[in-house]
Design an enzyme around this catalytic site. Structure first.
Site: not given
Ligand code: NDP
Length: 268
Positions: A18, A39, A62-63, A89, A160, A164, A197
């Protein structure tokens, strides 16, 4: 057919069920690439891949899991003999499951680690296995989706922002490492802000306050609107393509102009 920008390229996109990842997978296929859609959301991920026809396949990845990464990249190499593009991503804000505080004073260590595990460990593993797979040809493009939050402090989302920022810096390390290895493997980060999103849903709410929340979140955005996943995908197509063959270690902002100025209040 001849002038498609990613013709012949094989790509893997994480978090592609998504949002931005889905838009990137769709744009890549439209430009002629074959895409491994991955995903943890198996149902939705498979639906996205099926809608893209025979130029895409779904695989659960699963990253956070190195075994998943090894199996996914090996599967692509077995099937196609090459992996040209990896888009790291998948990411979480930390607000998904538990709405607990994410400020530097009150965030729990578990919440801090959980966000870093997906956003930073996941990108580390993605870069690691992308490099390994790209040795098959010695060329490639790794695209890491960081955030505006990786460039400025975010009091209400400390983990977060930290994760990042880690992605931004690791991108440059990977770029230099690959160049130092004599590989034509480029690595760049994209820094979106306020892209509409499903990630935003927990913060926007429903009902009458939704419009007000939306307006609040873009009040300091010079272009005065949310961006779209397709706009981010267009930037990813450029970085994946040979048009970007001299771009590595770069950070590209796509934020409606927020970082062009000095207003820095969105800490909600
Ligand atoms: P979404 O939440 O809409 O989509 C993220 C997808 O990643 C979901 O399908 C999610 O699955 C999946 N995912 C979550 N955890 C994992 C995991 N461990 N392994 C594999 N997949 C996983 O996010 P966006 O499309 O909005 O964001 C994509 C990226 O862009 C993220 O890295 C985000 O931080 C970044 N970004 C987004 C911005 C925005 O405004 N939207 C702004 C700046 C950066 P599930 O739903 O099952 O959890």
């Amino acid at each position: 057919m001849g002038n498609k920008r990613l013709m012949g390229k094989v790509a893997l996109v994480t978090g592609a069920a998504r949002g931005i990842g889905e838009a990137i997978a769709r744009a890549f296929v439209a430009e002629g690439a074959w895409v491994q859609v991955t995903d943890i959301d198996v149902e939705q991920g498979a639906r996205v891949a099926a809608s893209l026809g025979d130029r895409a396949e779904f695989l659960r990845l699963d990253v956070r899991d190195e075994t998943d990464w090894r199996e996914a990249t090996d599967a692509v190499l077995r099937a196609h003999g090459r992996l040209d593009v990896v888009v790291n991503n998948a990411g979480i804000t930390g607000f998904e499951g538990h709405a607990g505080p994410h400020d530097p004073e009150h965030a729990s260590l578990a919440a801090w680690r959980s966000v870093h595990e997906t956003n930073l460990d996941g990108v580390f593993l993605g870069c690691k296995h992308a490099i390994r797979a790209m040795r098959a040809t010695g060329t490639g493009s790794i695209i890491n989706i960081s955030s505006r939050s990786g460039l400025v402090g975010i009091p209400a989302a400390a983990a977060y922002a930290s994760s990042k920022a880690g992605v931004r810096n690791h991108t440059k390390t990977v770029a230099l490492y690959c160049a130092g290895q004599g590989m034509q493997v480029r690595c760049n980060s994209i820094h979106p802000a306020a892209i509409l999103t499903p990630m935003w849903e927990p913060m926007l709410g429903t009902g009458p306050e939704r419009d007000a929340n939306m307006a609040m979140f873009v009040q300091d955005t010079p272009l005065r609107r949310f961006g779209t996943p397709e706009e981010v995908a267009a930037m990813a197509v450029m970085l994946a393509s040979d048009e970007a063959c001299y771009i590595t270690g770069a950070e590209l902002n796509i934020d409606g102009g927020i970082l062009a100025g000095s207003v820095a209040v969105p800490s909600h």
